[in-house]
Write a protein that holds these residues in place. Structure first.
Motif, PDB file in Angstrom:
ATOM      1  N   ASN A  26      -0.030  -5.688  -0.641  1.00  0.00           N
ATOM      2  CA  ASN A  26      -0.599  -5.108   0.639  1.00  0.00           C
ATOM      3  C   ASN A  26       0.758  -5.131   1.592  1.00  0.00           C
ATOM      4  O   ASN A  26       0.452  -4.655   2.872  1.00  0.00           O
ATOM      5  N   THR A  27       1.914  -5.433   1.261  1.00  0.00           N
ATOM      6  CA  THR A  27       2.925  -5.305   2.292  1.00  0.00           C
ATOM      7  C   THR A  27       3.504  -3.795   2.380  1.00  0.00           C
ATOM      8  O   THR A  27       4.154  -3.680   3.362  1.00  0.00           O
ATOM      9  N   VAL A  28       3.013  -3.172   1.351  1.00  0.00           N
ATOM     10  CA  VAL A  28       3.501  -1.696   1.385  1.00  0.00           C
ATOM     11  C   VAL A  28       2.828  -0.745   2.329  1.00  0.00           C
ATOM     12  O   VAL A  28       1.568  -0.898   2.345  1.00  0.00           O
ATOM     13  N   GLU A  29       3.405  -0.088   3.301  1.00  0.00           N
ATOM     14  CA  GLU A  29       2.707   0.578   4.277  1.00  0.00           C
ATOM     15  C   GLU A  29       2.082   1.876   3.818  1.00  0.00           C
ATOM     16  O   GLU A  29       0.777   2.319   4.229  1.00  0.00           O
ATOM     17  N   ASN A  30       2.761   2.657   3.008  1.00  0.00           N
ATOM     18  CA  ASN A  30       2.205   4.202   2.914  1.00  0.00           C
ATOM     19  C   ASN A  30       1.782   4.158   1.496  1.00  0.00           C
ATOM     20  O   ASN A  30       2.276   3.432   0.635  1.00  0.00           O
ATOM     21  N   PRO A  31       0.695   5.080   0.920  1.00  0.00           N
ATOM     22  CA  PRO A  31       0.352   4.987  -0.258  1.00  0.00           C
ATOM     23  C   PRO A  31       1.296   5.859  -1.120  1.00  0.00           C
ATOM     24  O   PRO A  31       2.528   6.418  -0.565  1.00  0.00           O
ATOM     25  N   VAL A  32       1.292   5.821  -2.565  1.00  0.00           N
ATOM     26  CA  VAL A  32       2.209   6.472  -3.328  1.00  0.00           C
ATOM     27  C   VAL A  32       1.479   7.516  -4.062  1.00  0.00           C
ATOM     28  O   VAL A  32       2.141   8.320  -4.927  1.00  0.00           O
ATOM     29  N   PHE A  33       0.061   7.592  -4.152  1.00  0.00           N
ATOM     30  CA  PHE A  33      -0.630   8.610  -4.954  1.00  0.00           C
ATOM     31  C   PHE A  33      -2.032   8.655  -4.255  1.00  0.00           C
ATOM     32  O   PHE A  33      -2.372   7.540  -3.569  1.00  0.00           O
ATOM     33  N   TYR A  34      -2.996   9.711  -4.531  1.00  0.00           N
ATOM     34  CA  TYR A  34      -4.220   9.754  -4.097  1.00  0.00           C
ATOM     35  C   TYR A  34      -5.073  10.059  -5.117  1.00  0.00           C
ATOM     36  O   TYR A  34      -4.722  10.508  -6.273  1.00  0.00           O
ATOM     37  N   SER A  35      -6.420   9.457  -5.142  1.00  0.00           N
ATOM     38  CA  SER A  35      -7.517   9.741  -6.099  1.00  0.00           C
ATOM     39  C   SER A  35      -8.718   9.727  -5.581  1.00  0.00           C
ATOM     40  O   SER A  35      -8.819   9.255  -4.373  1.00  0.00           O
ATOM     41  N   PHE A  36      -9.703  10.351  -6.059  1.00  0.00           N
ATOM     42  CA  PHE A  36     -11.147  10.512  -5.599  1.00  0.00           C
ATOM     43  C   PHE A  36     -11.769   9.443  -6.567  1.00  0.00           C
ATOM     44  O   PHE A  36     -11.600   9.130  -7.604  1.00  0.00           O
ATOM     45  N   SER A  37     -12.814   9.035  -5.799  1.00  0.00           N
ATOM     46  CA  SER A  37     -14.035   8.334  -6.216  1.00  0.00           C
ATOM     47  C   SER A  37     -15.435   8.857  -5.502  1.00  0.00           C
ATOM     48  O   SER A  37     -15.253   9.339  -4.537  1.00  0.00           O
ATOM     49  N   LEU A  38     -16.444   8.349  -6.000  1.00  0.00           N
ATOM     50  CA  LEU A  38     -17.665   8.581  -5.358  1.00  0.00           C
ATOM     51  C   LEU A  38     -17.958   7.463  -4.480  1.00  0.00           C
ATOM     52  O   LEU A  38     -17.530   6.249  -4.603  1.00  0.00           O
ATOM     53  N   PRO A  39     -18.783   7.767  -3.393  1.00  0.00           N
ATOM     54  CA  PRO A  39     -19.202   6.680  -2.284  1.00  0.00           C
ATOM     55  C   PRO A  39     -19.877   5.578  -3.104  1.00  0.00           C
ATOM     56  O   PRO A  39     -20.494   5.810  -3.968  1.00  0.00           O
ATOM     57  N   PRO A  40     -19.571   4.531  -2.553  1.00  0.00           N
ATOM     58  CA  PRO A  40     -19.185   3.971  -1.524  1.00  0.00           C
ATOM     59  C   PRO A  40     -17.448   3.841  -1.517  1.00  0.00           C
ATOM     60  O   PRO A  40     -17.054   3.404  -0.617  1.00  0.00           O
ATOM     61  N   GLY A  41     -17.051   4.201  -2.705  1.00  0.00           N
ATOM     62  CA  GLY A  41     -15.540   4.014  -2.812  1.00  0.00           C
ATOM     63  C   GLY A  41     -14.926   2.656  -3.105  1.00  0.00           C
ATOM     64  O   GLY A  41     -15.948   1.852  -3.500  1.00  0.00           O
ATOM     65  N   THR A  42     -13.815   2.369  -3.053  1.00  0.00           N
ATOM     66  CA  THR A  42     -13.205   1.039  -3.158  1.00  0.00           C
ATOM     67  C   THR A  42     -12.559   0.546  -2.077  1.00  0.00           C
ATOM     68  O   THR A  42     -11.855   1.265  -1.200  1.00  0.00           O
ATOM     69  N   ASP A  43     -12.386  -0.916  -1.948  1.00  0.00           N
ATOM     70  CA  ASP A  43     -11.762  -1.533  -0.757  1.00  0.00           C
ATOM     71  C   ASP A  43     -11.110  -2.739  -1.168  1.00  0.00           C
ATOM     72  O   ASP A  43     -11.838  -3.537  -1.632  1.00  0.00           O
ATOM     73  N   ASN A  44      -9.733  -2.510  -1.355  1.00  0.00           N
ATOM     74  CA  ASN A  44      -8.849  -3.765  -1.869  1.00  0.00           C
ATOM     75  C   ASN A  44      -7.596  -3.504  -1.203  1.00  0.00           C
ATOM     76  O   ASN A  44      -7.270  -2.541  -0.775  1.00  0.00           O
ATOM     77  N   ARG A  45      -6.693  -4.609  -1.674  1.00  0.00           N
ATOM     78  CA  ARG A  45      -5.369  -4.585  -1.113  1.00  0.00           C
ATOM     79  C   ARG A  45      -4.473  -3.354  -1.383  1.00  0.00           C
ATOM     80  O   ARG A  45      -3.585  -3.058  -0.746  1.00  0.00           O
ATOM     81  N   PHE A  46      -4.739  -2.433  -2.398  1.00  0.00           N
ATOM     82  CA  PHE A  46      -4.022  -1.490  -2.954  1.00  0.00           C
ATOM     83  C   PHE A  46      -4.308  -0.038  -2.440  1.00  0.00           C
ATOM     84  O   PHE A  46      -3.840   0.768  -2.417  1.00  0.00           O
ATOM     85  N   VAL A  47      -5.566  -0.395  -1.616  1.00  0.00           N
ATOM     86  CA  VAL A  47      -6.081   0.909  -0.715  1.00  0.00           C
ATOM     87  C   VAL A  47      -5.479   1.071   0.428  1.00  0.00           C
ATOM     88  O   VAL A  47      -5.472   0.202   1.365  1.00  0.00           O
ATOM     89  N   LYS A  48      -4.569   2.153   0.788  1.00  0.00           N
ATOM     90  CA  LYS A  48      -3.932   2.252   1.999  1.00  0.00           C
ATOM     91  C   LYS A  48      -4.687   3.271   2.904  1.00  0.00           C
ATOM     92  O   LYS A  48      -4.251   3.270   4.258  1.00  0.00           O
ATOM     93  N   SER A  49      -5.492   4.050   2.520  1.00  0.00           N
ATOM     94  CA  SER A  49      -6.232   4.853   3.240  1.00  0.00           C
ATOM     95  C   SER A  49      -7.495   5.442   2.288  1.00  0.00           C
ATOM     96  O   SER A  49      -7.596   5.438   1.216  1.00  0.00           O
ATOM     97  N   ARG A  50      -8.670   5.927   3.177  1.00  0.00           N
ATOM     98  CA  ARG A  50      -9.820   6.099   2.468  1.00  0.00           C
ATOM     99  C   ARG A  50     -10.553   7.258   3.330  1.00  0.00           C
ATOM    100  O   ARG A  50     -10.513   7.044   4.833  1.00  0.00           O
ATOM    101  N   THR A  51     -10.875   8.646   3.126  1.00  0.00           N
ATOM    102  CA  THR A  51     -11.104   9.523   3.748  1.00  0.00           C
ATOM    103  C   THR A  51     -12.388  10.057   3.114  1.00  0.00           C
ATOM    104  O   THR A  51     -12.216  10.230   1.644  1.00  0.00           O
ATOM    105  N   THR A  52     -13.695  10.326   3.634  1.00  0.00           N
ATOM    106  CA  THR A  52     -14.926  10.931   3.267  1.00  0.00           C
ATOM    107  C   THR A  52     -14.699  12.410   3.057  1.00  0.00           C
ATOM    108  O   THR A  52     -14.522  13.220   4.318  1.00  0.00           O
ATOM    109  N   ILE A  53     -14.871  13.172   2.142  1.00  0.00           N
ATOM    110  CA  ILE A  53     -14.717  14.557   1.941  1.00  0.00           C
ATOM    111  C   ILE A  53     -16.004  15.107   1.708  1.00  0.00           C
ATOM    112  O   ILE A  53     -16.544  14.819   0.676  1.00  0.00           O
ATOM    113  N   PRO A  54     -16.606  16.087   2.625  1.00  0.00           N
ATOM    114  CA  PRO A  54     -17.895  16.705   2.382  1.00  0.00           C
ATOM    115  C   PRO A  54     -17.762  17.559   1.181  1.00  0.00           C
ATOM    116  O   PRO A  54     -16.888  17.783   0.696  1.00  0.00           O
TER     117      PRO A  54
END
Length: 144
Positions: free
Chosen positions: A46-74
Motif C-alpha cells: 500500500n505504499t505505491v501511490e498509483n495503480p498499475v492496471f484496472y479491472s472490473f467487478s460487480l458491486p460491492p467490489g473490493t476494498d483492500n490494500r492493493f486497490v488504489k481507486s474504485r469508480t462505479t460505472i453505470p
C-alpha cells in the motif's frame, strides 16, 4: 506475458488471443446491462501511490490494500475485447483463469493503463474439442 498478484502470490499470464477458442472473442464489443465497479490495482504494497492496471467487478467490489481507486460505472459501458490472457501458473484454481484486455469505448480513465475484464462476465464455458463457446449475457450484451 503479464504478471499479476493474487491471494496466492505472483501469477503469470500469456496472451492466447490467436488460439482457438479464445481468438473468437477478440474484436467483440460488449455493453454492460448493469453497473460495474472499476478498480485501479497495484501489484505492490500500500505504499505505491498509483495503480498499475484496472479491472472490473460487480458491486460491492473490493476494498483492500492493493486497490488504489474504485469508480462505479453505470449500465451502458461499452468495451472492445482486444486480447485474451490465460494464467499459466494458477495451480489452485478449479478452472483456467482467463481475462480479457479491453479498450473502453465510452470511458476515460485517470491513468493510461491496461484494463481487464474477467472472462466470467461473458463466457459461461469455453468451447472444447470444436464445440462453440457458451456465452452468459446476464451482465454484458454482445454487439455494437
Amino acid at each position: 506475458m503479464a504478471i499479476t498478484v493474487s491471494g496466492y502470490g505472483i501469477v503469470d499470464f500469456d496472451d492466447v488471443s490467436t488460439i482457438t477458442p479464445y481468438s473468437e472473442v477478440v474484436g467483440l464489443i460488449v455493453t454492460s446491462k448493469e453497473k460495474v465497479i472499476l478498480h485501479g490495482w497495484t501489484e505492490a504494497d500500500n505504499t505505491v501511490e498509483n495503480p498499475v492496471f484496472y479491472s472490473f467487478s460487480l458491486p460491492p467490489g473490493t476494498d483492500n490494500r492493493f486497490v488504489k481507486s474504485r469508480t462505479t460505472i453505470p449500465a451502458g459501458l461499452r468495451l472492445e475485447i482486444v486480447a485474451v490472457e490465460k494464467c499459466i501458473n494458477c495451480y489452485l484454481d478449479f478452472k483456467p483463469r482467463i481475462k480479457f484486455r479491453v479498450n473502453p469505448r465510452n470511458l476515460k480513465t485517470v491513468h493510461e493503463l491496461p484494463i481487464y475484464l474477467g472472462d466470467s462476465f461473458l463466457v459461461e464455458k469455453w468451447g472444447e474439442n470444436h464445440e462453440p463457446i457458451t456465452y452468459d449475457y446476464s451482465i454484458f450484451a454482445v454487439g455494437s
